[in-house]
Every structure is written in structure tokens, then in C-alpha cells.
Scaffold this motif. Structure first.
Motif, PDB file in Angstrom:
ATOM      1  N   GLU A 362     -36.541 -58.377  75.162  1.00  0.00           N
ATOM      2  CA  GLU A 362     -36.813 -57.273  74.244  1.00  0.00           C
ATOM      3  C   GLU A 362     -38.271 -56.837  74.338  1.00  0.00           C
ATOM      4  OE1 GLU A 362     -35.764 -55.971  69.690  1.00  0.00           O
ATOM      5  OE2 GLU A 362     -36.326 -58.067  70.038  1.00  0.00           O
ATOM      6  N   ALA A 365     -38.575 -54.481  77.146  1.00  0.00           N
ATOM      7  CA  ALA A 365     -38.062 -53.147  76.799  1.00  0.00           C
ATOM      8  C   ALA A 365     -39.061 -52.383  75.927  1.00  0.00           C
ATOM      9  CB  ALA A 365     -36.720 -53.272  76.092  1.00  0.00           C
ATOM     10  N   ALA A 370     -39.166 -48.645  74.142  1.00  0.00           N
ATOM     11  CA  ALA A 370     -37.873 -48.770  73.464  1.00  0.00           C
ATOM     12  C   ALA A 370     -38.100 -49.281  72.047  1.00  0.00           C
ATOM     13  CB  ALA A 370     -36.969 -49.726  74.215  1.00  0.00           C
ATOM     14  N   LEU A 373     -34.029 -53.986  71.612  1.00  0.00           N
ATOM     15  CA  LEU A 373     -33.009 -54.347  72.592  1.00  0.00           C
ATOM     16  C   LEU A 373     -31.855 -54.986  71.834  1.00  0.00           C
ATOM     17  CD1 LEU A 373     -32.300 -54.621  75.685  1.00  0.00           C
ATOM     18  CD2 LEU A 373     -33.223 -56.950  75.518  1.00  0.00           C
ATOM     19  N   TRP A 375     -28.104 -56.664  71.397  1.00  0.00           N
ATOM     20  CA  TRP A 375     -27.378 -57.592  72.262  1.00  0.00           C
ATOM     21  C   TRP A 375     -26.223 -58.250  71.533  1.00  0.00           C
ATOM     22  CZ3 TRP A 375     -27.127 -62.845  71.011  1.00  0.00           C
ATOM     23  CH2 TRP A 375     -28.003 -63.272  70.001  1.00  0.00           C
ATOM     24  N   LEU A 412     -26.388 -56.202  76.839  1.00  0.00           N
ATOM     25  CA  LEU A 412     -27.683 -55.703  76.381  1.00  0.00           C
ATOM     26  C   LEU A 412     -27.623 -54.183  76.272  1.00  0.00           C
ATOM     27  CD1 LEU A 412     -29.949 -57.849  78.749  1.00  0.00           C
ATOM     28  CD2 LEU A 412     -29.393 -58.340  76.353  1.00  0.00           C
ATOM     29  N   VAL A 414     -29.896 -50.465  75.085  1.00  0.00           N
ATOM     30  CA  VAL A 414     -31.044 -49.682  74.609  1.00  0.00           C
ATOM     31  C   VAL A 414     -30.527 -48.305  74.231  1.00  0.00           C
ATOM     32  CG1 VAL A 414     -33.198 -48.539  75.241  1.00  0.00           C
ATOM     33  CG2 VAL A 414     -32.825 -50.911  75.909  1.00  0.00           C
ATOM     34  N   LEU A 426     -34.395 -50.066  79.735  1.00  0.00           N
ATOM     35  CA  LEU A 426     -33.355 -51.022  80.130  1.00  0.00           C
ATOM     36  C   LEU A 426     -33.473 -51.348  81.627  1.00  0.00           C
ATOM     37  CD1 LEU A 426     -31.088 -52.679  78.930  1.00  0.00           C
ATOM     38  CD2 LEU A 426     -29.491 -50.855  79.535  1.00  0.00           C
ATOM     39  N   VAL A 429     -35.777 -54.175  81.961  1.00  0.00           N
ATOM     40  CA  VAL A 429     -35.064 -55.417  81.628  1.00  0.00           C
ATOM     41  C   VAL A 429     -34.236 -55.863  82.827  1.00  0.00           C
ATOM     42  CG1 VAL A 429     -33.289 -56.427  80.147  1.00  0.00           C
ATOM     43  CG2 VAL A 429     -35.045 -54.941  79.154  1.00  0.00           C
TER      44      VAL A 429
END
Length: 610
Positions: A362, A365, A370, A373, A375, A412, A414, A426, A429
Motif C-alpha cells: 500500500e 501505491a 493512490a 490499496l 485487498w 488487490l 486501486v 497499481l 505494486v
């Protein structure tokens, strides 16, 4: 010793040379005294040969040998002898032989070293390397290390192979000026004051762009140059203030020919220098697809984890964070028709990823703006658990079916109203997961891809105007010529990037050769005729005399060698690089100059702290 000139190198001798009298020159890598027998590992850039000083050596030779220390530069005269079977070193190319010394001459001695030239490994196998500033301060010693010698030798081989290939295809190597007119090209210029023209400056070229286009106007239809370029920008691992490009330009061409020529050059380079076979054709991915699937316009394709559109999930639960991303498709100024709710399915890792691990992802991200994140995990019973699972209880079957998720997968997400931001976050990530989980396909060591169909213009929100994504001489794709002014956000350029293992390796484009079309581009980005004439007048003028259609590309040589050597910084493939502060600890540049030099150049230095 009557003759100290080497007759063979330290990497040359084999068992077939046993009995030959030879002279070796090199540096003492290390010595071992076994009481009556003294062994010297003698090194040059070609390899290492073991030298043995035994009972048959004279007392003078034994005395000299006993006094040798690391990095003494010496000559050795002796006879090649075979090692016994038990003493053969299969890890050395010269491991079946040694040279029995009958004379040694010391060219020069060495002070105590600031760091070890020899490779040193910890018990866990980790390579011990001195810190970078120390290595750069004593770069001439660092360059004696085998990994650095390998990298610099490969660089020379790649440069030679480049010249071989392009010359065989009819390209001419032509030099362009190093002192040029300063023109706006994105980064800051390095400026050089003129002594004979007080108050005026040359600029060091950020690229040979304008001059290679002038060469096309001049009738040299295939040009290349191993070009030195300069940009005054913040340094990082794969950037330097001074760098090198394989600069290419072609006339009477099209995008297909430029891409095919570049593919052929890379295939030739990799086969000639690494004996590695690249595919006959590289992948081609549209810019929007690259962002949508991989979150980057320089995707690492050595692993196949793709991002997915998860807009359908906004309708399955009352989870507000997903609403904006799903609803915003097509609203940004570039009008990308994609949703800003992106999903990533990480296969078979749910039991390995703790909340702490996910929080680390996260953080990645959020680095890319972002908001978070989201999940959840697919448990062994097929139910969702953790994260946002409570919002989607009972929806497992539909979500897993659409996303291709299975038991023990980590999901996951975004979501953002800006499609490109969601993709980028993302995508970062995804890149981190590839590294953390070592997802790279070992059979796909070097994965090239072309990114095509870039947006021609980008909207600058701070300054409220359009800018070109590449440069102002890029040709817009022909189907957009009639709507350049009325719909700039939809225009795609006839430009292309070559990416390798997650790095942008080259940028190129077809060029504008019509002065009227060029003037339209200047007007859209806010360049008045007067400003354009002042900045680029000589090029615009040249285009009035029958400029041919042309295009080109410029692969970065430093970055190419870095990737071929599996290094993480171009510092490791440049003989004398600058550090991350754009300075050289070895020769202490940049440095002050004396007042008389400044006076000759009509320059006064301003100190903002005084």
C-alpha cells in the motif's frame, strides 16, 4: 630480466602451452607462501595466471617474490608447467597450468589499498563491495575489479557491433556539434560561456535532434552517431548529466522500417556479444493498453501478471471507495475510455502475505498518489477474508469467475477517478510484486517490447495549455491532421518507445517535414511564430527547401549495457561516471575556477548566501 615485454596475456595460456618460455605482465592479485613454495596470482584484463616460485628459482627471485604485495605491477619470466590433477582449478580458464618463475621484475609498487580489488564474499554468499563514493574516488582501482572490467569490455563490444550492423545497412556515421544553440527541449541545458562573444553562451546538446534532421534535409538518408548528450537534471541510478545514445535517423522511411531496423540491430548486438538469440519480432503494445494492463508505458514483461478492469464490483456492494473509479471512465481531458477501478490477482500467495506485507505494498501505491490499496484473500473454503471482504460476502463466485481468482489468491485493488493515476499506482505494486516474489521467467532474460500509439498532446493543468508528449517535431498520425486544433486530446503521434525489462531503452518518432504542419503544432502548444523562429529558426528555414519524410530513434547505450550486465545503475557501466549529486569524487569536479578565468569570460559569480 633482459626483456620485460609480455609475450602472452594472463588469460591466454592452456595445457597445450606446457614447456613454453613466456613473459607475463600484470598486477599481483594475491600471494600464498607455503614455506618453500610461493604462489602468485597474476592478473591483467584478460584473466589470471598462477605463478609458482619454487626450489629451482634463484635466491634473488625468491627474495623479490617474498616482498610482493597486492597490486604491485610486475613482469614474470618463466616456463609453463602442467598442474597435477589434484591442483587443477576448473574455475579458472588457465587452471590446468602454472608458470614456474625464473625471473621477476617489479615495475612499480602499490600503497595499501582503500578497498579490496579481489572479490570478497560473506559467509552467506553476499558480495562485499565498497560504498559508491569510495569506489568513485579511486575509480582507477575500481576499474581493475573483474565485474567492472567485464562491463566496460562489453560496452566496447556493443559499440563495435552497433557500428558493424548500421554500416552494413548503409548508414553513415556523422558527428554533430557539441557547442550548439540553446533550445527548449524539456530538461535544463548545460551552458558554456563564450570568451569571444561576451554575454553569449553555447549549449551542450541534450540530443542531436535538430542536427540529424538537418542531415536528412542535406540528403544523407541514413545517419547514425554514438552521440554524447548532456542534461542538467536530477541524477538517479539510470541517469547521468552526460550520457550516450545510439542516435539514428532515416529518410524516405516509415515507422515500420525504423522499428524493423532497430530490432535487427538489437538482434545482431545480443547475438554478437552475448550469443543470445532475441525473437525475430518484438511485442507491440498500444500506449493505453500498456497502462491498462501493466500500469506503465515501460512495462516489465518478464512475468505475465496483468491488471484487470474491476468496474463491475462497484455495483456489487455499497463500497464508496470503488464508486468514483468505476463511474469516471472517459472523463479525463485525454478521454481514455477506461475505468479507474483496477484489480490485480496475485496467484497462490494469500497464506504468505501478512497485513504488514500488504501495508508495504500500500505504501508503494500511495507513493504514486493512490488514496489506498484495497485487498482481500480467497480462503481455502472459497470465501473472502481480510481487508474489504465484509462488503463482498456472498459475491465470491461472481468476482472470482470474472477475475480468474482461485483459492489462496490475493486480490488487490486501486480506485481513482483518474484512470491513469489508478493504473500507475497499481502498476507500481505489480512491479514490486515481481521483484518480491521473483516472478521473472528465467527463459525470458531480455524481454523487448514496442510501445506505440502515444497521445500526441498532454494537458498541463498548472499552466492551462497543451504540451507535446515527445517533442514538437514529432509527426501526428495522419488520420488526426484535420482535427488537430479542434480535438487535441484525441490525437495520437507517430512515435514509439522501445522498452526492455521495465526500462525505457529508446524513444523515437516520425518527424514533421511540412512547414505548415509544423506551424500548426507550434500554435497549439502556445509557441508564437516569433518565439518559434527565435528558438528553431534554422530548422524551420531548412524545411522550406524540400525536406524529405524522415524519422529516427535513439537507444540509450548506457542503459542498454546496464541491462545486458544485469546491473541496477548505469554507474556500473560507465568508466568515469558522476555520483548522484552530479559530482566526481575522484577529480573533484565541478570545481571553482580562478578569478582571471571568470574575468576572461565576462562572468560574475553570485553567491545567494551572501
Amino acid at each position: 630480466m633482459e626483456n620485460t615485454k609480455r609475450t602472452v596475456t594472463c588469460g591466454e595460456l592452456r595445457k597445450s602451452d606446457v614447456g613454453k618460455k613466456v613473459v607475463l605482465n600484470g598486477w599481483v592479485s594475491r600471494t600464498r607462501d607455503l614455506g618453500g613454495l610461493l604462489f602468485i596470482r597474476l592478473r591483467d584484463r584478460y584473466g589470471i595466471t598462477q605463478v609458482m616460485v619454487g626450489d629451482s628459482a634463484s635466491d634473488d627471485v625468491k627474495k623479490i617474490a617474498a616482498g610482493l604485495k597486492s597490486e604491485y605491477c610486475i613482469a614474470v619470466e618463466g616456463v609453463v608447467a602442467a598442474r597435477s590433477d589434484k591442483d587443477i582449478n576448473p574455475e579458472m580458464a588457465t587452471g590446468e597450468i602454472e608458470v614456474e618463475a625464473n625471473d621477476i621484475f617489479v615495475f612499480t609498487t602499490s600503497q595499501e589499498l582503500p578497498f579490496s580489488i579481489e572479490e570478497v564474499r560473506q559467509k552467506d554468499g553476499t558480495l562485499v563491495v565498497a560504498n559508491e563514493d569510495l569506489r568513485l574516488k579511486y575509480r582507477y582501482l575500481d576499474l581493475r575489479r573483474e565485474p567492472m572490467q567485464h562491463n566496460i569490455i562489453l560496452r566496447s563490444q556493443v559499440t563495435f557491433a552497433t557500428r558493424e550492423y548500421l554500416t552494413s545497412k548503409g548508414f553513415l556515421e556523422i558527428e554533430t556539434p557539441t557547442f550548439i544553440k540553446s533550445t527548449p527541449e524539456g530538461a535544463r541545458d548545460y551552458l558554456v560561456p563564450s570568451r569571444v562573444h561576451p554575454g553569449k553562451f553555447y549549449s551542450l546538446p541534450q540530443s542531436p535532434q535538430l542536427y540529424k534532421q538537418l542531415l536528412m534535409v542535406s540528403g544523407f538518408d541514413k545517419y547514425f552517431q554514438i552521440a554524447r548528450c548532456y542534461r542538467d537534471e536530477d541524477a538517479r541510478g539510470d541517469r547521468q548529466p552526460e550520457f550516450t545514445q545510439i542516435d539514428m535517423e532515416m529518410s524516405f522511411t516509415n515507422r515500420e522500417e525504423v522499428l524493423t531496423t532497430t530490432e535487427g540491430m538489437m538482434q545482431y548486438i545480443f547475438k554478437k556479444t552475448l550469443n543470445y538469440d532475441l525473437p525475430a519480432k518484438f511485442d507491440r503494445i498500444a500506449w493505453e493498453d500498456a497502462f491498462d494492463l501493466y500500469g506503465s508505458d515501460k512495462p516489465d514483461l518478464r512475468f505475465d501478471m496483468k491488471m484487470q478492469d474491476a468496474a463491475f464490483m462497484a455495483e456489487l456492494a455499497d463500497f464508496n471507495a470503488f464508486k468514483a473509479g468505476a463511474a469516471n471512465a472517459g472523463r479525463d481531458v485525454q478521454r481514455h475510455k477506461r475505468s479507474g477501478l483496477k484489480a490485480l490477482v496475485v496467484k497462490n500467495v494469500a497464506d504468505k502475505y501478512s497485513r504488514k506485507n500488504i501495508e508495504a505494498l500500500e505504501a508503494v501505491a500511495k507513493t504514486y498518489k493512490a488514496k489506498g490499496l484495497a485487498w482481500m484473500k480467497v480462503a481455502e473454503n472459497g470465501q473472502f477474508e481480510g481487508g474489504i471482504s465484509k462488503f463482498y460476502a456472498g459475491k465470491e463466485s461472481e468476482i472470482c469467475s470474472k477475475l480468474g481468482a482461485e483459492k489462496n489468491d490475493l486480490l488487490l485493488f486501486v480506485s481513482d477517478e483518474n484512470w491513469q493515476l489508478a493504473c500507475t499506482a497499481l502498476g507500481a505494486v505489480r512491479k514490486q510484486l515481481g521483484k518480491d516474489l521473483n516472478l521473472y521467467n528465467p527463459a525470458d532474460e531480455f524481454h523487448f517490447a514496442w510501445i506505440i500509439d502515444f497521445p500526441y498532446f498532454a494537458w498541463n493543468e498548472e499552466e492551462n495549455h497543451w504540451e507535446t508528449e515527445h517533442h514538437m517535431f514529432t509527426l501526428p498520425q495522419k488520420q488526426y491532421w484535420d482535427t488537430l486544433e479542434s480535438d487535441p486530446g484525441a490525437v495520437k503521434g507517430d512515435l514509439y518507445d522501445l522498452v526492455l525489462n521495465g526500462y525505457e531503452l529508446a524513444s523515437g518518432s516520425m518527424r514533421i517535414n511540412d512547414p505548415a504542419l509544423q506551424e500548426r503544432i507550434f500554435e497549439i502548444v502556445g509557441y508564437s511564430r516569433e518565439r518559434a523562429e527565435k528558438a528553431f529558426g534554422f530548422l524551420v528555414q531548412a524545411f522550406k527547401f524540400g525536406a524529405p519524410p524522415h524519422g529516427g530513434i535513439a537507444p540509450g547505450l548506457d542503459r542498454l549495457i546496464m541491462l545486458m550486465c544485469h546491473e541496477e545503475s548505469i554507474h556500473e557501466v560507465i568508466a568515469f561516471p558522476k555520483n548522484n549529486l552530479a559530482a566526481s569524487p575522484m577529480d573533484e569536479c565541478p570545481s571553482p575556477v580562478d578569478d582571471q578565468q571568470l574575468k576572461d569570460l565576462h562572468i560574475t559569480v553570485y553567491d545567494p548566501e551572501m
